[in-house]
Design a protein around this motif. Sequence first.
Motif, PDB file in Angstrom:
ATOM      1  N   LEU A 265       0.824  -1.207   0.000  1.00  0.00           N
ATOM      2  CA  LEU A 265       0.000   0.000   0.000  1.00  0.00           C
ATOM      3  C   LEU A 265       0.858   1.257   0.000  1.00  0.00           C
ATOM      4  O   LEU A 265       0.548   2.245  -0.678  1.00  0.00           O
ATOM      5  CB  LEU A 265      -0.930  -0.009   1.212  1.00  0.00           C
ATOM      6  CG  LEU A 265      -2.023  -1.089   1.212  1.00  0.00           C
ATOM      7  CD1 LEU A 265      -2.738  -1.125   2.551  1.00  0.00           C
ATOM      8  CD2 LEU A 265      -3.017  -0.846   0.088  1.00  0.00           C
ATOM      9  N   LYS A 266       1.964   1.200   0.740  1.00  0.00           N
ATOM     10  CA  LYS A 266       2.860   2.363   0.805  1.00  0.00           C
ATOM     11  C   LYS A 266       3.563   2.571  -0.531  1.00  0.00           C
ATOM     12  O   LYS A 266       3.646   3.697  -1.042  1.00  0.00           O
ATOM     13  CB  LYS A 266       3.873   2.170   1.928  1.00  0.00           C
ATOM     14  CG  LYS A 266       4.795   3.358   2.139  1.00  0.00           C
ATOM     15  CD  LYS A 266       5.724   3.112   3.309  1.00  0.00           C
ATOM     16  CE  LYS A 266       6.662   4.309   3.513  1.00  0.00           C
ATOM     17  NZ  LYS A 266       7.587   4.064   4.663  1.00  0.00           N
ATOM     18  N   GLU A 267       4.087   1.482  -1.121  1.00  0.00           N
ATOM     19  CA  GLU A 267       4.805   1.596  -2.391  1.00  0.00           C
ATOM     20  C   GLU A 267       3.907   2.101  -3.511  1.00  0.00           C
ATOM     21  O   GLU A 267       4.371   2.799  -4.421  1.00  0.00           O
ATOM     22  CB  GLU A 267       5.392   0.230  -2.771  1.00  0.00           C
ATOM     23  CG  GLU A 267       6.541  -0.219  -1.886  1.00  0.00           C
ATOM     24  CD  GLU A 267       6.990  -1.636  -2.195  1.00  0.00           C
ATOM     25  OE1 GLU A 267       6.279  -2.328  -2.968  1.00  0.00           O
ATOM     26  OE2 GLU A 267       8.048  -2.054  -1.672  1.00  0.00           O
ATOM     27  N   ARG A 268       2.632   1.776  -3.443  1.00  0.00           N
ATOM     28  CA  ARG A 268       1.696   2.181  -4.490  1.00  0.00           C
ATOM     29  C   ARG A 268       0.983   3.490  -4.163  1.00  0.00           C
ATOM     30  O   ARG A 268       0.034   3.875  -4.851  1.00  0.00           O
ATOM     31  CB  ARG A 268       0.686   1.058  -4.726  1.00  0.00           C
ATOM     32  CG  ARG A 268       1.350  -0.219  -5.214  1.00  0.00           C
ATOM     33  CD  ARG A 268       0.408  -1.412  -5.234  1.00  0.00           C
ATOM     34  NE  ARG A 268       1.149  -2.651  -5.478  1.00  0.00           N
ATOM     35  CZ  ARG A 268       0.616  -3.853  -5.488  1.00  0.00           C
ATOM     36  NH1 ARG A 268      -0.692  -4.002  -5.254  1.00  0.00           N
ATOM     37  NH2 ARG A 268       1.361  -4.921  -5.709  1.00  0.00           N
ATOM     38  N   SER A 269       1.420   4.144  -3.079  1.00  0.00           N
ATOM     39  CA  SER A 269       0.873   5.447  -2.662  1.00  0.00           C
ATOM     40  C   SER A 269      -0.636   5.378  -2.450  1.00  0.00           C
ATOM     41  O   SER A 269      -1.366   6.327  -2.764  1.00  0.00           O
ATOM     42  CB  SER A 269       1.216   6.529  -3.696  1.00  0.00           C
ATOM     43  OG  SER A 269       2.621   6.640  -3.857  1.00  0.00           O
ATOM     44  N   LEU A 270      -1.100   4.261  -1.925  1.00  0.00           N
ATOM     45  CA  LEU A 270      -2.524   4.095  -1.659  1.00  0.00           C
ATOM     46  C   LEU A 270      -2.916   4.569  -0.265  1.00  0.00           C
ATOM     47  O   LEU A 270      -4.105   4.757   0.011  1.00  0.00           O
ATOM     48  CB  LEU A 270      -2.914   2.620  -1.839  1.00  0.00           C
ATOM     49  CG  LEU A 270      -2.772   2.091  -3.276  1.00  0.00           C
ATOM     50  CD1 LEU A 270      -3.024   0.592  -3.329  1.00  0.00           C
ATOM     51  CD2 LEU A 270      -3.711   2.829  -4.219  1.00  0.00           C
ATOM     52  N   LEU A 271      -1.928   4.739   0.605  1.00  0.00           N
ATOM     53  CA  LEU A 271      -2.179   5.278   1.943  1.00  0.00           C
ATOM     54  C   LEU A 271      -1.722   6.729   1.996  1.00  0.00           C
ATOM     55  O   LEU A 271      -0.744   7.105   1.347  1.00  0.00           O
ATOM     56  CB  LEU A 271      -1.418   4.469   2.994  1.00  0.00           C
ATOM     57  CG  LEU A 271      -1.877   3.036   3.245  1.00  0.00           C
ATOM     58  CD1 LEU A 271      -0.935   2.365   4.231  1.00  0.00           C
ATOM     59  CD2 LEU A 271      -3.303   2.994   3.766  1.00  0.00           C
ATOM     60  N   GLU A 272      -2.418   7.517   2.766  1.00  0.00           N
ATOM     61  CA  GLU A 272      -2.006   8.912   2.940  1.00  0.00           C
ATOM     62  C   GLU A 272      -0.676   8.957   3.676  1.00  0.00           C
ATOM     63  O   GLU A 272      -0.390   8.088   4.518  1.00  0.00           O
ATOM     64  CB  GLU A 272      -3.064   9.672   3.738  1.00  0.00           C
ATOM     65  CG  GLU A 272      -4.406   9.790   3.034  1.00  0.00           C
ATOM     66  CD  GLU A 272      -5.397  10.568   3.872  1.00  0.00           C
ATOM     67  OE1 GLU A 272      -4.948  11.405   4.682  1.00  0.00           O
ATOM     68  OE2 GLU A 272      -6.609  10.334   3.729  1.00  0.00           O
ATOM     69  N   PRO A 273       0.171   9.935   3.371  1.00  0.00           N
ATOM     70  CA  PRO A 273       1.464  10.054   4.064  1.00  0.00           C
ATOM     71  C   PRO A 273       1.282  10.070   5.578  1.00  0.00           C
ATOM     72  O   PRO A 273       0.419  10.776   6.106  1.00  0.00           O
ATOM     73  CB  PRO A 273       2.018  11.377   3.547  1.00  0.00           C
ATOM     74  CG  PRO A 273       1.358  11.569   2.213  1.00  0.00           C
ATOM     75  CD  PRO A 273      -0.015  10.992   2.363  1.00  0.00           C
ATOM     76  N   GLY A 274       2.094   9.279   6.266  1.00  0.00           N
ATOM     77  CA  GLY A 274       2.027   9.221   7.724  1.00  0.00           C
ATOM     78  C   GLY A 274       0.984   8.267   8.256  1.00  0.00           C
ATOM     79  O   GLY A 274       0.950   7.999   9.460  1.00  0.00           O
ATOM     80  N   LYS A 275       0.126   7.733   7.406  1.00  0.00           N
ATOM     81  CA  LYS A 275      -0.922   6.808   7.857  1.00  0.00           C
ATOM     82  C   LYS A 275      -0.531   5.389   7.457  1.00  0.00           C
ATOM     83  O   LYS A 275      -0.947   4.883   6.397  1.00  0.00           O
ATOM     84  CB  LYS A 275      -2.277   7.197   7.263  1.00  0.00           C
ATOM     85  CG  LYS A 275      -2.853   8.480   7.835  1.00  0.00           C
ATOM     86  CD  LYS A 275      -4.247   8.730   7.300  1.00  0.00           C
ATOM     87  CE  LYS A 275      -4.900   9.916   7.991  1.00  0.00           C
ATOM     88  NZ  LYS A 275      -5.214   9.659   9.397  1.00  0.00           N
ATOM     89  N   THR A 276       0.296   4.765   8.281  1.00  0.00           N
ATOM     90  CA  THR A 276       0.805   3.418   7.959  1.00  0.00           C
ATOM     91  C   THR A 276       0.580   2.426   9.096  1.00  0.00           C
ATOM     92  O   THR A 276       1.144   1.342   9.079  1.00  0.00           O
ATOM     93  CB  THR A 276       2.309   3.492   7.640  1.00  0.00           C
ATOM     94  OG1 THR A 276       3.008   4.061   8.759  1.00  0.00           O
ATOM     95  CG2 THR A 276       2.572   4.331   6.397  1.00  0.00           C
ATOM     96  N   SER A 277      -0.222   2.786  10.093  1.00  0.00           N
ATOM     97  CA  SER A 277      -0.470   1.862  11.197  1.00  0.00           C
ATOM     98  C   SER A 277      -1.422   0.765  10.753  1.00  0.00           C
ATOM     99  O   SER A 277      -2.051   0.836   9.681  1.00  0.00           O
ATOM    100  CB  SER A 277      -1.069   2.604  12.394  1.00  0.00           C
ATOM    101  OG  SER A 277      -2.411   2.985  12.109  1.00  0.00           O
ATOM    102  N   MET A 278      -1.537  -0.267  11.576  1.00  0.00           N
ATOM    103  CA  MET A 278      -2.466  -1.344  11.265  1.00  0.00           C
ATOM    104  C   MET A 278      -3.885  -0.810  11.149  1.00  0.00           C
ATOM    105  O   MET A 278      -4.660  -1.226  10.275  1.00  0.00           O
ATOM    106  CB  MET A 278      -2.399  -2.418  12.350  1.00  0.00           C
ATOM    107  CG  MET A 278      -3.270  -3.632  12.067  1.00  0.00           C
ATOM    108  SD  MET A 278      -3.569  -4.610  13.529  1.00  0.00           S
ATOM    109  CE  MET A 278      -4.640  -3.510  14.461  1.00  0.00           C
TER     110      MET A 278
END
Length: 411
Positions: free
Chosen positions: A251-264
């Motif tokens: 999800l991070k590599e594909r920029s599908l999550l907003e920056p800084g929002k990487t928690s479970m």
Amino acid sequence: MRFTSQALAALLGLTVAACATRPLPSPTPVPPPPVVTPLPVPAPPPPPRRAIEAGAFVAAPRTLSPQQAERALAAFRLSCPVLVRRTDGSGLTLPAEWQPLCAEAQTVTPPGAAAFFEQRFEWVQVADGKAFATGYYEPELAGSRTPQPGSAVPIYRTPPDLTRCTRPDGQAGRGRIDATGTCVLYYTRGEIEDGALAAKGLELAFAADPVELFFLQIQGSGRLRLPDGGEMRLGYENQNGREYIAIGRLLKERSLLEPGKTSMQDIVAWLRANPEQGRAIMRENLSYIFFRELTGPGPLGAMNVPVTGRATVAADPLFVPLGAPVFLTVDRPEAGGLWVAQDTGGAIKGSNRFDTFWGHGAEATRIAGGMAAKGSALLLLPRASLAAARTRAQAQTQVQAQAGAGAITQP
């Protein structure tokens, strides 16, 4: 302390008829067979021991809080029956080197726990000591023992055709034997979800939510809330042998999550907001976990002993002896302090990669879901292990020096 990596060695009557009407000549005596004394089976060689490289680092003990030390002492005691007989996959210790510490731990009172860890172990840095720690927990999810409206996602026990075999390409591992008698890779997550194991009587229970079941598989154990208000405890039993892919990284590599929002919690929210795309991304994690019902204390870690919230840490057994205490100094204060390595994980690889266990409940879910701590790590090892490692390192240095001198003097 910085150590080299190497693999460990593995073990491992005659019936004679006579005529009554006429005597037969006396048979030629047959000598008895020689007595064969079986040769003694040689004892397997001891596992390779990892040598200390130049620049090895032994740290001064850190000051422990009484609460941390008491939790770690209880966890260490649970590990000891396994620790004193288990082959150490890291090659850093031998079971006998843990026996005096385990015997002493049984006599330590809670007020003496901090002094026990501070004074009776060597505190050692492995590799560069730079640690990264995440968190895991025991999730709770809705479900039932039998399929019901709203609870129809199967939770499977280990299939009987899941075995260890060698494929035609020479690779060995978990797989299955197909109709031609050939070892092949086992079914992927997507194939299992599409029914590869359906109608085979392998359903242990049923979950209400496929996303919750996905995260149960990542955590490895959990509690199923039943319709009657009871609960069913589930523990890891097996894995399909396929590659574990961290969907958070995808999800991070594909920029599908907003920056800084990487928690479970952020990942779960995205999966629920994008159900079709989320289902496809979850299937990119080919790994699939099979469960068993736990009826005793649990959940169980890789040592097959109960893990303890805020005391158990998962580690890579190629670098950390399972059962050894670990001290973390990290930028998340709640994850700092003394832990005991009692578990492993598919994504927990490397000399200073750890996964802290927080138990169950809302607070455990919150802390574990957002845990990403950086800092340093120290192992607590028996002094006998360190002394043996130093002796081996000195001997290795002498051999290398002699080999080098010989090479110089050769014509």
